[in-house]
Design an enzyme around this catalytic site. Structure first.
Site, PDB file in Angstrom:
ATOM      1  CG  ASN A   9      74.975  35.313  14.846  1.00 33.90           C
ATOM      2  OD1 ASN A   9      74.930  35.012  16.045  1.00 33.90           O
ATOM      3  ND2 ASN A   9      74.064  36.065  14.255  1.00 33.90           N
ATOM      4  CE  LYS A  11      71.431  33.966  13.189  1.00 37.28           C
ATOM      5  NZ  LYS A  11      70.408  34.094  12.148  1.00 37.28           N
ATOM      6  CG  HIS A  95      71.523  39.687  13.692  1.00 37.69           C
ATOM      7  ND1 HIS A  95      70.255  39.224  13.459  1.00 37.69           N
ATOM      8  CD2 HIS A  95      72.361  38.910  12.970  1.00 37.69           C
ATOM      9  CE1 HIS A  95      70.325  38.188  12.628  1.00 37.69           C
ATOM     10  NE2 HIS A  95      71.589  37.975  12.307  1.00 37.69           N
ATOM     11  CD  GLU A  97      68.119  36.290  13.881  1.00 38.55           C
ATOM     12  OE1 GLU A  97      68.883  36.044  14.829  1.00 38.55           O
ATOM     13  OE2 GLU A  97      68.138  35.643  12.815  1.00 38.55           O
ATOM     14  CD  GLU A 167      73.702  39.028   8.878  1.00 37.30           C
ATOM     15  OE1 GLU A 167      74.370  37.995   8.787  1.00 37.30           O
ATOM     16  OE2 GLU A 167      72.954  39.267   9.830  1.00 37.30           O
ATOM     17  N   GLY A 173      68.461  32.662   7.458  1.00 39.91           N
ATOM     18  CA  GLY A 173      67.836  31.435   7.945  1.00 39.91           C
ATOM     19  C   GLY A 173      66.752  30.901   7.023  1.00 39.91           C
ATOM     20  CB  SER A 212      70.856  31.297   3.278  1.00 39.80           C
ATOM     21  OG  SER A 212      69.696  31.349   4.092  1.00 39.80           O
ATOM     22  N   GLY A 233      75.352  32.143   9.975  1.00 39.38           N
ATOM     23  CA  GLY A 233      74.493  31.656  11.049  1.00 39.38           C
ATOM     24  C   GLY A 233      74.491  30.142  11.080  1.00 39.38           C
ATOM     25  N   GLY A 234      73.449  29.547  10.506  1.00 41.72           N
ATOM     26  CA  GLY A 234      73.253  28.099  10.556  1.00 41.72           C
ATOM     27  C   GLY A 234      74.495  27.273  10.244  1.00 41.72           C
TER      28      GLY A 234
HETATM   29  P1  PGA Z   1      72.038  32.326   8.407  1.00 41.66           P
HETATM   30  O1  PGA Z   1      72.182  33.560   9.426  1.00 41.66           O
HETATM   31  O2  PGA Z   1      73.414  32.065   7.864  1.00 41.66           O
HETATM   32  O3  PGA Z   1      71.523  31.192   9.248  1.00 41.66           O
HETATM   33  O4  PGA Z   1      71.090  32.751   7.348  1.00 41.66           O
HETATM   34  C1  PGA Z   1      73.049  34.628   9.162  1.00 41.66           C
HETATM   35  C2  PGA Z   1      72.939  35.634  10.269  1.00 41.66           C
HETATM   36  O5  PGA Z   1      71.824  35.917  10.732  1.00 41.66           O
HETATM   37  O6  PGA Z   1      73.961  36.184  10.728  1.00 41.66           O
END
Ligand code: PGA
Length: 249
Positions: A9, A11, A95, A97, A167, A173, A212, A233-234
């Site tokens: 992802n 983002k 998600h 967010e 999640e 994050g 994470s 994500g990251g």
């Molecule tokens: P993250 O994000 O790996 O940066 O924690 C995961 C996500 O929100 O899908």
């Protein structure tokens, strides 16, 4: 048999050209990845260009969201049909967010699920509790309610296509990851909850962990019986890290 899936992802990151470059690197480095479905979810603006880079590879394309409506006067929205038109096969929905910053409700998500199925997009449907909910040991109840209000409304046929991503919001994050035991415990709970409604079909549902996840912890997370991969994500923004995670089964 349920699929192992590692989905990136991106983002709101990368320019179009950086996104194309990242996709090309992932395609190149994924050539010796076997038995895992790889998915990348760039921003809407990148989809057609990234689709070109993924063409002929084993890496599938996803959007990060889609509109709840079919078409028309919805300024700034992108319809599921438009997403599908780019060659995308998947669409992340719900998600945290989106729920938190854009007010997405279960009602909206039910409409988005319907849009995905109408356009042959596989939803990667996110659930997960916030920190206070985990601390108050309400995480099972929260996740169960999220599923009851959305995925439980699907037909057996549509349920058979959906991918679930667990999640925990406190892990996204933040560099804090659920422990492998915490992940297994709630993934097993999610599968059991889904089985209450859909029976043995829940055994075929891929349930991804997100929050994470990185090359250092992916192996211990993916080693669990009910963790079928990750929504990353990251760490999905670096091709080496993303591929290392994909090789962590
Ligand atoms: P993250 O994000 O790996 O940066 O924690 C995961 C996500 O929100 O899908």
């Amino acid at each position: 048999m349920r699929k192992k899936i590692v989905a990136g992802n991106w983002k709101m990151n990368t320019s179009v050209s950086k996104g194309e470059q990242l996709a090309a690197e992932i395609v190149e480095k994924s050539k010796d990845v076997e038995g895992v479905v790889l998915v990348v979810a760039p921003p809407f603006t990148h989809l057609t260009k990234v689709a070109d880079k993924l063409n002929g590879s084993q890496v599938a394309l996803s959007a990060q969201n889609c509109a709840a409506e079919t078409s028309g006067a919805y300024t700034g929205e992108v319809a599921a049909s438009m997403v599908a038109d780019t060659g995308a096969k998947y669409c992340i929905l719900g998600h945290s967010e989106r729920r938190e910053y854009y007010g997405e409700t279960d009602e909206t998500l039910n409409k988005k699920l319907a849009q995905c199925f109408a356009n042959n997009l596989i939803p990667v449907f996110c659930v997960g509790e916030k920190l206070a909910e985990r601390e108050n040991e309400r995480h099972f109840e929260v996740v169960k309610t999220q599923l009851y209000n959305t995925v439980f409304n699907l037909s057996d046929e549509d349920f058979g296509k959906v991918v679930i991503a667990y999640e925990p919001v406190w892990a996204i994050g933040t560099g804090k990851t659920a422990t492998p035991d915490q992940a297994q415990e709630i993934h097993a709970f999610i599968r059991k909850t889904l089985a209450e409604k859909f029976g043995a079909k829940a055994d075929d549902t891929s349930i991804l962990y997100g929050g994470s996840c990185n090359p250092a912890n992916a192996k211990s997370l993916f080693a669990n019986a009910d963790v079928d991969g990750g929504l990353i994500g990251g760490a999905s923004l670096k091709s080496d890290d993303f591929i290392a995670i994909a090789k962590s089964f």
